[in-house]
Scaffold this motif. Structure first.
Motif, PDB file in Angstrom:
ATOM      1  N   ARG A 168       0.965  -1.118   0.027  1.00 24.09           N
ATOM      2  CA  ARG A 168       0.073   0.091   0.135  1.00 24.09           C
ATOM      3  C   ARG A 168       0.835   1.097  -0.044  1.00 24.09           C
ATOM      4  NH1 ARG A 168      -1.534   3.898   3.006  1.00 24.09           N
ATOM      5  NH2 ARG A 168      -0.267   3.351   4.691  1.00 24.09           N
ATOM      6  N   THR A 169       2.082   1.215   0.780  1.00 29.09           N
ATOM      7  CA  THR A 169       2.778   2.424   0.975  1.00 29.09           C
ATOM      8  C   THR A 169       3.518   2.565  -0.459  1.00 29.09           C
ATOM      9  OG1 THR A 169       3.111   2.069   3.155  1.00 29.09           O
ATOM     10  CG2 THR A 169       4.747   3.546   2.025  1.00 29.09           C
ATOM     11  N   PHE A 170       3.997   1.518  -0.993  1.00 23.37           N
ATOM     12  CA  PHE A 170       4.668   1.746  -2.263  1.00 23.37           C
ATOM     13  C   PHE A 170       3.654   2.324  -3.592  1.00 23.37           C
ATOM     14  CE2 PHE A 170       5.588  -0.115  -6.628  1.00 23.37           C
ATOM     15  CZ  PHE A 170       6.771   0.350  -6.854  1.00 23.37           C
ATOM     16  N   VAL A 171       2.607   1.556  -3.587  1.00 20.89           N
ATOM     17  CA  VAL A 171       1.541   2.237  -4.645  1.00 20.89           C
ATOM     18  C   VAL A 171       1.061   3.683  -4.200  1.00 20.89           C
ATOM     19  CG1 VAL A 171      -0.866   1.966  -5.405  1.00 20.89           C
ATOM     20  CG2 VAL A 171       0.848  -0.195  -5.199  1.00 20.89           C
ATOM     21  N   ALA A 172       0.732   4.117  -2.858  1.00 20.69           N
ATOM     22  CA  ALA A 172       0.506   5.220  -2.717  1.00 20.69           C
ATOM     23  C   ALA A 172       1.444   6.272  -2.921  1.00 20.69           C
ATOM     24  CB  ALA A 172       0.049   5.127  -1.182  1.00 20.69           C
ATOM     25  N   ASP A 173       2.818   5.937  -2.515  1.00 22.83           N
ATOM     26  CA  ASP A 173       3.944   6.749  -2.769  1.00 22.83           C
ATOM     27  C   ASP A 173       4.037   7.150  -4.251  1.00 22.83           C
ATOM     28  OD1 ASP A 173       6.535   8.203  -2.125  1.00 22.83           O
ATOM     29  OD2 ASP A 173       7.282   6.838  -3.216  1.00 22.83           O
ATOM     30  N   LYS A 174       3.839   6.093  -5.185  1.00 19.94           N
ATOM     31  CA  LYS A 174       3.843   6.252  -6.542  1.00 19.94           C
ATOM     32  C   LYS A 174       2.808   7.167  -7.217  1.00 19.94           C
ATOM     33  CE  LYS A 174       7.425   3.782  -7.235  1.00 19.94           C
ATOM     34  NZ  LYS A 174       8.888   4.252  -7.474  1.00 19.94           N
ATOM     35  N   ALA A 175       1.648   7.066  -6.488  1.00 21.57           N
ATOM     36  CA  ALA A 175       0.368   7.477  -6.885  1.00 21.57           C
ATOM     37  C   ALA A 175       0.647   9.195  -6.684  1.00 21.57           C
ATOM     38  CB  ALA A 175      -0.796   7.035  -6.320  1.00 21.57           C
ATOM     39  N   LEU A 176       1.173   9.359  -5.495  1.00 21.97           N
ATOM     40  CA  LEU A 176       1.248  10.832  -4.932  1.00 21.97           C
ATOM     41  C   LEU A 176       2.256  11.414  -5.827  1.00 21.97           C
ATOM     42  CD1 LEU A 176       1.320  10.407  -1.002  1.00 21.97           C
ATOM     43  CD2 LEU A 176      -0.583  11.567  -2.583  1.00 21.97           C
ATOM     44  N   ARG A 177       3.407  10.729  -6.167  1.00 20.28           N
ATOM     45  CA  ARG A 177       4.403  11.208  -6.973  1.00 20.28           C
ATOM     46  C   ARG A 177       3.796  11.635  -8.584  1.00 20.28           C
ATOM     47  NH1 ARG A 177      10.267   9.796  -5.532  1.00 20.28           N
ATOM     48  NH2 ARG A 177       9.870   8.775  -3.401  1.00 20.28           N
ATOM     49  N   MET A 178       3.098  10.767  -8.826  1.00 20.98           N
ATOM     50  CA  MET A 178       2.433  11.116 -10.305  1.00 20.98           C
ATOM     51  C   MET A 178       1.493  12.253 -10.145  1.00 20.98           C
ATOM     52  SD  MET A 178       0.238   8.549 -12.645  1.00 20.98           S
ATOM     53  CE  MET A 178      -0.968   8.011 -11.549  1.00 20.98           C
ATOM     54  N   LEU A 179       0.646  12.265  -9.300  1.00 23.37           N
ATOM     55  CA  LEU A 179      -0.192  13.431  -9.039  1.00 23.37           C
ATOM     56  C   LEU A 179       0.930  14.955  -8.550  1.00 23.37           C
ATOM     57  CD1 LEU A 179      -2.875  12.488  -6.400  1.00 23.37           C
ATOM     58  CD2 LEU A 179      -3.378  12.872  -8.999  1.00 23.37           C
ATOM     59  N   ASP A 180       1.840  14.892  -8.051  1.00 17.19           N
ATOM     60  CA  ASP A 180       2.718  15.870  -7.959  1.00 17.19           C
ATOM     61  C   ASP A 180       3.340  16.247  -9.352  1.00 17.19           C
ATOM     62  OD1 ASP A 180       3.834  17.700  -6.381  1.00 17.19           O
ATOM     63  OD2 ASP A 180       5.851  16.652  -6.070  1.00 17.19           O
ATOM     64  N   TRP A 181       3.646  15.365 -10.132  1.00 19.90           N
ATOM     65  CA  TRP A 181       4.349  15.652 -11.276  1.00 19.90           C
ATOM     66  C   TRP A 181       3.320  16.378 -12.145  1.00 19.90           C
ATOM     67  CZ3 TRP A 181       3.098  12.983 -15.985  1.00 19.90           C
ATOM     68  CH2 TRP A 181       4.008  13.163 -17.118  1.00 19.90           C
ATOM     69  N   VAL A 182       1.946  15.585 -12.397  1.00 23.54           N
ATOM     70  CA  VAL A 182       1.051  16.233 -13.063  1.00 23.54           C
ATOM     71  C   VAL A 182       0.661  17.526 -12.705  1.00 23.54           C
ATOM     72  CG1 VAL A 182      -1.511  16.035 -13.762  1.00 23.54           C
ATOM     73  CG2 VAL A 182      -0.037  13.916 -13.890  1.00 23.54           C
ATOM     74  N   SER A 183       0.816  17.831 -11.475  1.00 30.52           N
ATOM     75  CA  SER A 183       0.680  19.302 -10.826  1.00 30.52           C
ATOM     76  C   SER A 183       1.400  20.075 -11.351  1.00 30.52           C
ATOM     77  CB  SER A 183       0.582  19.155  -9.556  1.00 30.52           C
ATOM     78  OG  SER A 183       0.319  20.541  -8.865  1.00 30.52           O
ATOM     79  N   SER A 184       3.089  19.621 -11.316  1.00 32.96           N
ATOM     80  CA  SER A 184       3.915  20.563 -11.792  1.00 32.96           C
ATOM     81  C   SER A 184       4.003  20.973 -13.486  1.00 32.96           C
ATOM     82  CB  SER A 184       5.274  20.027 -11.360  1.00 32.96           C
ATOM     83  OG  SER A 184       5.495  18.679 -12.142  1.00 32.96           O
ATOM     84  N   ILE A 185       3.379  20.064 -14.041  1.00 27.17           N
ATOM     85  CA  ILE A 185       3.305  20.121 -15.693  1.00 27.17           C
ATOM     86  C   ILE A 185       2.192  21.101 -15.705  1.00 27.17           C
ATOM     87  CG2 ILE A 185       2.544  19.059 -17.526  1.00 27.17           C
ATOM     88  CD1 ILE A 185       3.976  16.518 -17.021  1.00 27.17           C
ATOM     89  N   SER A 186       1.089  20.802 -15.022  1.00 32.75           N
ATOM     90  CA  SER A 186      -0.051  22.058 -15.278  1.00 32.75           C
ATOM     91  C   SER A 186       0.380  23.405 -15.071  1.00 32.75           C
ATOM     92  CB  SER A 186      -1.146  21.406 -14.465  1.00 32.75           C
ATOM     93  OG  SER A 186      -1.821  20.144 -14.736  1.00 32.75           O
ATOM     94  N   ARG A 187       1.221  23.668 -14.065  1.00 34.25           N
ATOM     95  CA  ARG A 187       1.743  24.715 -13.544  1.00 34.25           C
ATOM     96  C   ARG A 187       2.295  25.232 -14.569  1.00 34.25           C
ATOM     97  NH1 ARG A 187       2.602  23.139  -8.166  1.00 34.25           N
ATOM     98  NH2 ARG A 187       4.507  22.346  -8.918  1.00 34.25           N
ATOM     99  N   HIS A 188       3.653  24.488 -15.147  1.00 32.80           N
ATOM    100  CA  HIS A 188       4.306  25.130 -16.200  1.00 32.80           C
ATOM    101  C   HIS A 188       3.581  25.615 -17.379  1.00 32.80           C
ATOM    102  CE1 HIS A 188       7.849  24.363 -13.843  1.00 32.80           C
ATOM    103  NE2 HIS A 188       7.775  23.269 -13.733  1.00 32.80           N
ATOM    104  N   GLU A 189       2.383  24.757 -17.790  1.00 28.96           N
ATOM    105  CA  GLU A 189       1.706  25.028 -19.173  1.00 28.96           C
ATOM    106  C   GLU A 189       0.957  26.343 -18.795  1.00 28.96           C
ATOM    107  OE1 GLU A 189      -0.857  21.648 -19.671  1.00 28.96           O
ATOM    108  OE2 GLU A 189       0.787  20.394 -20.568  1.00 28.96           O
ATOM    109  N   ARG A 190       0.547  26.738 -17.662  1.00 29.93           N
ATOM    110  CA  ARG A 190      -0.307  27.935 -17.331  1.00 29.93           C
ATOM    111  C   ARG A 190       0.760  29.096 -17.403  1.00 29.93           C
ATOM    112  NH1 ARG A 190      -2.650  24.666 -13.512  1.00 29.93           N
ATOM    113  NH2 ARG A 190      -1.402  25.521 -11.850  1.00 29.93           N
ATOM    114  N   GLU A 191       2.034  28.921 -17.124  1.00 33.99           N
ATOM    115  CA  GLU A 191       2.807  29.974 -17.114  1.00 33.99           C
ATOM    116  C   GLU A 191       3.608  30.630 -18.531  1.00 33.99           C
ATOM    117  OE1 GLU A 191       6.146  28.598 -14.376  1.00 33.99           O
ATOM    118  OE2 GLU A 191       4.794  28.665 -12.827  1.00 33.99           O
TER     119      GLU A 191
END
Length: 100
Positions: free
Chosen positions: A77-100
């Protein structure tokens, strides 16, 4: 980890804590404490996030789920949750860069 997942959902949708608090009927300080981990996530809170962001509660619960076999399942669970959180964080950073 569930607290961090809720923070990332807010960040992904480019909302301030004040905006989200207003939409969900919480105070800004509650959102701050929730995301910081000093407030426990309740079912009511999960349901409000689920309804507002159109995310199944079960998907949000992935981050808090525990099973009977704590040794293996907790590590998985910890492994999967960590990967999912990293993916959400990555998507968030991409979205932020696209808006700039």
């Amino acid at each position: 980890m569930l607290n961090e997942a809720l923070r990332l959902v807010r960040v992904y949708h480019d909302m301030s804590k004040a905006e989200l608090a207003r939409e969900l009927g919480f105070s800004r300080s509650f959102i701050t404490e929730l995301e910081g981990g000093s407030k426990k996530v309740t079912i009511d809170t999960l349901e409000r996030y689920s309804e507002y962001f159109d995310i199944p509660v079960s998907s949000l619960m992935l981050f808090a789920e525990r099973t009977v076999d704590a040794d293996f399942s907790e590590a998985a669970r910890t492994f999967v949750a960590d990967k999912a959180l990293r993916m959400l964080d990555w998507v968030s950073s991409i979205s932020r860069h696209e808006r700039e």
